[in-house]
Design a protein around this motif. Sequence first.
Motif, PDB file in Angstrom:
ATOM      1  N   LEU A  48       0.825  -1.210   0.000  1.00 19.75           N
ATOM      2  CA  LEU A  48       0.000   0.000   0.000  1.00 19.75           C
ATOM      3  C   LEU A  48       0.861   1.263   0.000  1.00 19.75           C
ATOM      4  N   LEU A  49       2.036   1.195   0.627  1.00 22.24           N
ATOM      5  CA  LEU A  49       2.954   2.327   0.582  1.00 22.24           C
ATOM      6  C   LEU A  49       3.452   2.556  -0.839  1.00 22.24           C
ATOM      7  N   LEU A  50       3.836   1.482  -1.502  1.00 25.27           N
ATOM      8  CA  LEU A  50       4.283   1.587  -2.893  1.00 25.27           C
ATOM      9  C   LEU A  50       3.165   2.092  -3.792  1.00 25.27           C
ATOM     10  N   ALA A  51       1.946   1.626  -3.543  1.00 21.43           N
ATOM     11  CA  ALA A  51       0.800   2.087  -4.330  1.00 21.43           C
ATOM     12  C   ALA A  51       0.610   3.581  -4.176  1.00 21.43           C
ATOM     13  N   SER A  52       0.782   4.071  -2.957  1.00 17.15           N
ATOM     14  CA  SER A  52       0.571   5.485  -2.678  1.00 17.15           C
ATOM     15  C   SER A  52       1.632   6.365  -3.330  1.00 17.15           C
ATOM     16  N   VAL A  53       2.896   6.008  -3.189  1.00 17.42           N
ATOM     17  CA  VAL A  53       3.973   6.868  -3.699  1.00 17.42           C
ATOM     18  C   VAL A  53       4.116   6.781  -5.217  1.00 17.42           C
ATOM     19  N   SER A  54       3.547   5.743  -5.826  1.00 10.73           N
ATOM     20  CA  SER A  54       3.698   5.576  -7.278  1.00 10.73           C
ATOM     21  C   SER A  54       2.417   5.870  -8.047  1.00 10.73           C
ATOM     22  N   ASP A  55       1.376   6.406  -7.366  1.00 11.67           N
ATOM     23  CA  ASP A  55       0.097   6.693  -8.017  1.00 11.67           C
ATOM     24  C   ASP A  55      -0.464   5.457  -8.704  1.00 11.67           C
ATOM     25  N   ARG A  56      -0.745   4.456  -7.900  1.00 14.96           N
ATOM     26  CA  ARG A  56      -1.317   3.176  -8.379  1.00 14.96           C
ATOM     27  C   ARG A  56      -0.377   2.426  -9.309  1.00 14.96           C
ATOM     28  N   GLY A  57       0.925   2.720  -9.217  1.00 16.33           N
ATOM     29  CA  GLY A  57       1.898   2.035 -10.063  1.00 16.33           C
ATOM     30  C   GLY A  57       2.254   2.794 -11.319  1.00 16.33           C
ATOM     31  N   ASN A  58       1.564   3.899 -11.589  1.00 18.77           N
ATOM     32  CA  ASN A  58       1.798   4.667 -12.818  1.00 18.77           C
ATOM     33  C   ASN A  58       3.216   5.209 -12.918  1.00 18.77           C
ATOM     34  N   TYR A  59       3.806   5.581 -11.776  1.00 22.59           N
ATOM     35  CA  TYR A  59       5.124   6.206 -11.796  1.00 22.59           C
ATOM     36  C   TYR A  59       6.160   5.379 -11.050  1.00 22.59           C
ATOM     37  N   ALA A  60       5.917   4.091 -10.943  1.00 16.57           N
ATOM     38  CA  ALA A  60       6.874   3.217 -10.269  1.00 16.57           C
ATOM     39  C   ALA A  60       8.113   3.022 -11.143  1.00 16.57           C
ATOM     40  N   SER A  61       9.275   3.032 -10.514  1.00 15.20           N
ATOM     41  CA  SER A  61      10.516   2.737 -11.228  1.00 15.20           C
ATOM     42  C   SER A  61      10.581   1.241 -11.508  1.00 15.20           C
ATOM     43  N   LYS A  62      11.536   0.832 -12.325  1.00  9.23           N
ATOM     44  CA  LYS A  62      11.678  -0.596 -12.626  1.00  9.23           C
ATOM     45  C   LYS A  62      11.937  -1.381 -11.346  1.00  9.23           C
ATOM     46  N   GLU A  63      12.776  -0.818 -10.487  1.00  7.41           N
ATOM     47  CA  GLU A  63      13.075  -1.497  -9.228  1.00  7.41           C
ATOM     48  C   GLU A  63      11.821  -1.616  -8.371  1.00  7.41           C
ATOM     49  N   GLU A  64      11.039  -0.551  -8.297  1.00  8.83           N
ATOM     50  CA  GLU A  64       9.804  -0.589  -7.520  1.00  8.83           C
ATOM     51  C   GLU A  64       8.798  -1.550  -8.134  1.00  8.83           C
ATOM     52  N   ASN A  65       8.732  -1.610  -9.473  1.00  8.39           N
ATOM     53  CA  ASN A  65       7.845  -2.568 -10.136  1.00  8.39           C
ATOM     54  C   ASN A  65       8.220  -4.000  -9.782  1.00  8.39           C
ATOM     55  N   ASP A  66       9.512  -4.277  -9.743  1.00  6.64           N
ATOM     56  CA  ASP A  66       9.969  -5.621  -9.384  1.00  6.64           C
ATOM     57  C   ASP A  66       9.552  -5.971  -7.958  1.00  6.64           C
ATOM     58  N   ILE A  67       9.677  -5.000  -7.056  1.00  6.47           N
ATOM     59  CA  ILE A  67       9.269  -5.220  -5.665  1.00  6.47           C
ATOM     60  C   ILE A  67       7.765  -5.450  -5.588  1.00  6.47           C
ATOM     61  N   ILE A  68       6.986  -4.646  -6.334  1.00  3.10           N
ATOM     62  CA  ILE A  68       5.526  -4.779  -6.336  1.00  3.10           C
ATOM     63  C   ILE A  68       5.112  -6.171  -6.803  1.00  3.10           C
ATOM     64  N   ILE A  69       5.699  -6.620  -7.906  1.00  3.85           N
ATOM     65  CA  ILE A  69       5.358  -7.949  -8.435  1.00  3.85           C
ATOM     66  C   ILE A  69       5.692  -9.029  -7.418  1.00  3.85           C
ATOM     67  N   ASP A  70       6.845  -8.887  -6.764  1.00  2.20           N
ATOM     68  CA  ASP A  70       7.255  -9.868  -5.772  1.00  2.20           C
ATOM     69  C   ASP A  70       6.277  -9.907  -4.599  1.00  2.20           C
ATOM     70  N   ILE A  71       5.861  -8.729  -4.116  1.00  2.00           N
ATOM     71  CA  ILE A  71       4.934  -8.681  -2.977  1.00  2.00           C
ATOM     72  C   ILE A  71       3.576  -9.250  -3.365  1.00  2.00           C
ATOM     73  N   VAL A  72       3.089  -8.905  -4.554  1.00  2.00           N
ATOM     74  CA  VAL A  72       1.794  -9.417  -5.005  1.00  2.00           C
ATOM     75  C   VAL A  72       1.805 -10.941  -5.073  1.00  2.00           C
ATOM     76  N   THR A  73       2.849 -11.497  -5.644  1.00  2.00           N
ATOM     77  CA  THR A  73       2.898 -12.961  -5.771  1.00  2.00           C
ATOM     78  C   THR A  73       3.078 -13.635  -4.414  1.00  2.00           C
ATOM     79  N   GLN A  74       3.800 -12.984  -3.507  1.00  2.00           N
ATOM     80  CA  GLN A  74       3.918 -13.549  -2.155  1.00  2.00           C
ATOM     81  C   GLN A  74       2.575 -13.524  -1.437  1.00  2.00           C
ATOM     82  N   LEU A  75       1.841 -12.436  -1.580  1.00  2.00           N
ATOM     83  CA  LEU A  75       0.525 -12.374  -0.948  1.00  2.00           C
ATOM     84  C   LEU A  75      -0.408 -13.433  -1.520  1.00  2.00           C
TER      85      LEU A  75
END
Length: 257
Positions: A48-75
Motif C-alpha cells: 500500500l505504501l508503494l501504491a501510494s507513492v507511485s500513483d497506483r503504479g503509474n510512476y513506479a521505477s523498474k526497481e519498484e515494479n519488481d518489488i511490487i510484483i514480488d509482494i503481489v505474488t507472495q501475498l
Amino acid sequence: TSLQSTTEDVGPSDYDPNTILDPTTKQLTIDTSESDAIIRDELKRELLLLASVSDRGNYASKEENDIIIDIVTQLEALNPSSDPAYLCDGEWDLVLTNTQSFRSSPFFLSIRSVLNDANVANNAFALHEQATRIGNVGRVRQIIGKDGSFTSEVDLEVGLMGGLPFSVKGTVITKASYTIVPPEQWDLRIESTIVKKSNVPFLDQLLDDYPVKLPMGEVYDRLRGSVPVVTLKTYYVDDNLRITRDVDDYFYVFSRA
C-alpha cells in the motif's frame, strides 16, 4: 527516490515465484497458518505504501515494479481464503495495477475478450491511452453484490486541448453481472454503460434528468450473437484487500472502501 523491499526474505516456505507467475500453471493457494498473518500484514503495508507513492503504479521505477510484483505474488501464495470468489461483495477502490487502470472496467475487459488477442488489445489500449493523455483517471471503484451484480465506476478528467485551463470531468459507470466458477473465478457479462457527474454547464443536470444509457450487452448480442464472457480470477482476498487478475494475468489490487 525508490523504495527497497524490507520483506524479501519473509515468503512462505513453499513459495515458488516462477510457478506463481506463469498464468498457464497458476492455481489458487490457501494458507491457513496463523503464524503467516504477521507476514501478510507486513507485505500489505509495504504494498500500500508503494501504491501510494507511485500513483497506483503509474510512476513506479523498474526497481519498484519488481518489488511490487514480488509482494503481489507472495501475498497470493499467502491467501487465507478457500473460496475467494464468494468473499468479494462490497465496495472496493483500485489502489494498484501493472496495466492501465481503466482496464479494470467491464467495458474495456469486454473489448479485450472480443479482440481475443493480447498484443492487439495492448496496442489498442495504448492508443486509447495516448488519445486521452491530456487528462487523468481519478477514483476507480467496483461495487460487487452478492446477487451477482457488478458495478464499475471510473472518474475521468480529459483536457479538451493541451494548454487550455479547462477539462471535462465525468464518471463512467458500467454495470455487469457475474457468475461464480468456484473457488476463485468470475465469469462477467457486460450490461450497460452510462456517464454521470459531468462538470460541463447544463450537461450534468441533463445527464441526470435524461441519462443516456448504452445497452452494451444488447449491442454485443446483436453484432456478434452473444455477450462476451470476461474471466476474472481472485487469488487473494481478506477483510480489506483483494488481488484479482484478468485473462492476460495483469493484476488489480483493490482496498475495501
